[in-house]
Design a protein around this motif. Structure first.
Motif, PDB file in Angstrom:
ATOM      1  N   ALA A  82       0.832  -1.202   0.000  1.00  0.00           N
ATOM      2  CA  ALA A  82       0.000   0.000   0.000  1.00  0.00           C
ATOM      3  C   ALA A  82       0.869   1.256   0.000  1.00  0.00           C
ATOM      4  O   ALA A  82       0.609   2.208  -0.751  1.00  0.00           O
ATOM      5  CB  ALA A  82      -0.938  -0.001   1.199  1.00  0.00           C
ATOM      6  N   TRP A  83       1.916   1.262   0.816  1.00  0.00           N
ATOM      7  CA  TRP A  83       2.812   2.420   0.844  1.00  0.00           C
ATOM      8  C   TRP A  83       3.526   2.585  -0.502  1.00  0.00           C
ATOM      9  O   TRP A  83       3.691   3.699  -0.985  1.00  0.00           O
ATOM     10  CB  TRP A  83       3.833   2.272   1.980  1.00  0.00           C
ATOM     11  N   ASP A  86      -4.154   0.145  -7.800  1.00  0.00           N
ATOM     12  CA  ASP A  86      -3.644  -0.882  -6.894  1.00  0.00           C
ATOM     13  C   ASP A  86      -3.976  -0.510  -5.455  1.00  0.00           C
ATOM     14  O   ASP A  86      -4.423  -1.347  -4.667  1.00  0.00           O
ATOM     15  CB  ASP A  86      -2.132  -1.065  -7.073  1.00  0.00           C
ATOM     16  N   PHE A  87      -3.782   0.752  -5.100  1.00  0.00           N
ATOM     17  CA  PHE A  87      -4.085   1.216  -3.754  1.00  0.00           C
ATOM     18  C   PHE A  87      -5.563   0.994  -3.433  1.00  0.00           C
ATOM     19  O   PHE A  87      -5.913   0.445  -2.387  1.00  0.00           O
ATOM     20  CB  PHE A  87      -3.711   2.697  -3.595  1.00  0.00           C
ATOM     21  N   ASP A  88      -6.448   1.412  -4.338  1.00  0.00           N
ATOM     22  CA  ASP A  88      -7.890   1.270  -4.116  1.00  0.00           C
ATOM     23  C   ASP A  88      -8.300  -0.194  -3.975  1.00  0.00           C
ATOM     24  O   ASP A  88      -9.193  -0.519  -3.187  1.00  0.00           O
ATOM     25  CB  ASP A  88      -8.680   1.910  -5.254  1.00  0.00           C
ATOM     26  N   TYR A 119      10.092   6.234   1.944  1.00  0.00           N
ATOM     27  CA  TYR A 119       9.438   5.958   3.221  1.00  0.00           C
ATOM     28  C   TYR A 119      10.145   4.771   3.861  1.00  0.00           C
ATOM     29  O   TYR A 119      10.826   3.997   3.192  1.00  0.00           O
ATOM     30  CB  TYR A 119       7.942   5.647   3.034  1.00  0.00           C
ATOM     31  N   GLU A 120       9.985   4.648   5.145  1.00  0.00           N
ATOM     32  CA  GLU A 120      10.480   3.470   5.852  1.00  0.00           C
ATOM     33  C   GLU A 120       9.466   3.141   6.936  1.00  0.00           C
ATOM     34  O   GLU A 120       8.970   4.028   7.628  1.00  0.00           O
ATOM     35  CB  GLU A 120      11.845   3.735   6.469  1.00  0.00           C
ATOM     36  N   LEU A 121       9.147   1.844   7.049  1.00  0.00           N
ATOM     37  CA  LEU A 121       8.188   1.382   8.039  1.00  0.00           C
ATOM     38  C   LEU A 121       8.913   0.651   9.158  1.00  0.00           C
ATOM     39  O   LEU A 121       9.893  -0.061   8.907  1.00  0.00           O
ATOM     40  CB  LEU A 121       7.159   0.449   7.399  1.00  0.00           C
ATOM     41  N   TYR A 176       6.421   5.100  11.080  1.00  0.00           N
ATOM     42  CA  TYR A 176       6.946   5.346   9.737  1.00  0.00           C
ATOM     43  C   TYR A 176       7.728   6.650   9.698  1.00  0.00           C
ATOM     44  O   TYR A 176       7.543   7.526  10.536  1.00  0.00           O
ATOM     45  CB  TYR A 176       5.817   5.391   8.693  1.00  0.00           C
ATOM     46  N   SER A 177       8.603   6.740   8.716  1.00  0.00           N
ATOM     47  CA  SER A 177       9.277   7.984   8.327  1.00  0.00           C
ATOM     48  C   SER A 177       9.018   8.148   6.846  1.00  0.00           C
ATOM     49  O   SER A 177       9.037   7.173   6.087  1.00  0.00           O
ATOM     50  CB  SER A 177      10.782   7.905   8.563  1.00  0.00           C
TER      51      SER A 177
END
Length: 151
Positions: free
Chosen positions: A39-40, A50-52, A91-93, A111-112
């Motif tokens: 998702a991210w 894809d997100f939806d 981003y990083e999770l 997250y960042s």
């Protein structure tokens, strides 16, 4: 089979069964985390379809930046607007805890993120989310979430 042999056999069977269940839980937790990562990544790429597809029709999420929870349709519209305003560069999770109970999962993570605005300025932020996912025929999907950037 004598009593000690029966007891040992029962213990071995129990251990094997519990090991198999633990492996299934770890596999489910990994699949949930992969769905969150997907998702991210879809958001970073601007892949709105894809997100939806990862949101249940009944989805209701409440970002800290929103005055009220948002439906799947509303969330989709706001994600599209965010892409017009800026672009996620990286981003990083940081997963904290994932609990799977049958076909439901709850994931807590930090997250960042680095976002480049239309003005060219790069803004960094950190935050947290709690996601609720449901296992479907198509894999894990989001039913709800709450979180956002830290103040």
């Amino acid at each position: 089979m004598n009593a000690p042999a029966k007891l040992i056999f029962a213990l071995v069977c129990t251990l094997a069964f519990n090991t198999a269940l633990a492996q299934d839980d770890r596999d489910d937790e990994a699949d949930v985390l992969l769905t969150i990562e997907r998702a991210w990544e879809a958001n970073r790429k601007g892949d709105h379809d894809d997100f939806d597809d990862m949101l249940m029709d009944e989805f209701m999420g409440w970002s800290k930046s929103s005055p009220a929870p948002r439906s799947k349709t509303s969330t989709s519209r706001w994600h599209r607007l965010n892409d017009e305003i800026g672009k996620v560069l990286r981003y990083e999770l940081y997963p904290l805890w994932i609990t799977v109970h049958g076909d439901q999962a709850v994931a807590h993570y930090l997250y960042s993120v680095a976002v480049k605005g239309k003005d060219g300025e790069i803004r960094m932020s950190n935050g947290r989310y709690s996601d609720v996912l449901v296992r479907t025929e198509d894999g894990w999907k989001f039913l709800a979430w709450h979180g956002g950037k830290d103040d």
